[in-house]
Design an enzyme around this catalytic site. Structure first.
Site, PDB file in Angstrom:
ATOM      1  N   VAL A  95     -13.575 -13.180   4.571  1.00 19.12           N
ATOM      2  CA  VAL A  95     -13.807 -12.498   4.861  1.00 19.12           C
ATOM      3  C   VAL A  95     -13.261 -10.980   3.848  1.00 19.12           C
ATOM      4  O   VAL A  95     -12.139 -11.421   3.820  1.00 19.12           O
ATOM      5  CB  VAL A  95     -12.952 -11.679   6.413  1.00 19.12           C
ATOM      6  CG1 VAL A  95     -13.532 -10.407   6.210  1.00 19.12           C
ATOM      7  CG2 VAL A  95     -13.581 -12.774   7.108  1.00 19.12           C
ATOM      8  N   HIS A  99      -6.703  -8.701   3.891  1.00 19.35           N
ATOM      9  CA  HIS A  99      -6.240  -8.260   5.419  1.00 19.35           C
ATOM     10  C   HIS A  99      -4.986  -9.818   5.215  1.00 19.35           C
ATOM     11  O   HIS A  99      -4.858 -10.571   4.197  1.00 19.35           O
ATOM     12  CB  HIS A  99      -7.046  -9.631   6.722  1.00 19.35           C
ATOM     13  CG  HIS A  99      -7.461 -10.249   5.973  1.00 19.35           C
ATOM     14  ND1 HIS A  99      -9.251 -10.212   4.989  1.00 19.35           N
ATOM     15  CD2 HIS A  99      -7.109 -11.788   5.830  1.00 19.35           C
ATOM     16  CE1 HIS A  99      -9.354 -11.654   4.967  1.00 19.35           C
ATOM     17  NE2 HIS A  99      -8.412 -12.620   4.796  1.00 19.35           N
ATOM     18  N   MET A 100      -4.412  -9.233   6.097  1.00 20.35           N
ATOM     19  CA  MET A 100      -2.753  -9.994   5.712  1.00 20.35           C
ATOM     20  C   MET A 100      -2.272 -11.071   6.562  1.00 20.35           C
ATOM     21  O   MET A 100      -2.998 -10.659   8.473  1.00 20.35           O
ATOM     22  CB  MET A 100      -1.302  -9.415   5.615  1.00 20.35           C
ATOM     23  CG  MET A 100      -0.446 -10.043   5.215  1.00 20.35           C
ATOM     24  SD  MET A 100       0.613  -8.876   4.600  1.00 20.35           S
ATOM     25  CE  MET A 100       0.911  -8.914   2.810  1.00 20.35           C
TER      26      MET A 100
END
Ligand code: AMP
Ligand code: ZN
Length: 113
Positions: A95, A99-100
């Protein structure tokens, strides 16, 4: 905007939100790889770690600070946990909105696969 995570931010796609403020959103991963697997994202669309600019450093730091805060809340901060940010194809990114991953509740091995 065709980005999946922007759609989650805009409530166009449902998600299981665990934390939100003006800058970040955190929600449970749909395909968890650990008893707790939360994704922490900036509300600003940034495609990959390579696209982070100097003006974004506060927000990227906030992703990590939020991860630690949630780890404490979930009760596994002291035992330990894993945070991961995948970048581009070889890094396993699927994606393209940074993002973490915060994963906890089990023991992790190293090196990561
Ligand atoms: P990455 O492979 O690092 O880009 O991570 C993308 C993550 O997003 C994966 O762990 C997926 O399981 C997760 N994911 C994909 N779609 C959704 C969704 N609609 N809600 C929550 N998590 C999702
Ligand atoms: Zn996005």
């Amino acid at each position: 905007m065709e980005c999946l995570f922007c759609k989650i931010i805009n409530r166009e796609i449902p998600s299981d939100i665990v934390y939100e403020d003006d800058e970040v959103l955190a929600f449970n991963d749909i395909n968890p790889q650990a008893p707790t697997h939360i994704l922490i994202i900036p509300k600003k669309h940034i495609a990959t770690l390579n696209d982070v600019e100097e003006g974004d450093l506060t927000i990227v730091g906030k992703l990590q600070h939020t991860a630690a805060k949630l780890a404490k809340e979930k009760g596994f901060a002291d035992d330990g946990y894993r945070v991961v940010m995948n970048c581009n194809e070889m890094g396993g990114q699927t994606v393209y909105h940074i993002h973490m991953h915060l994963m906890g509740g089990r023991e992790f091995t190293w090196p990561a696969g």
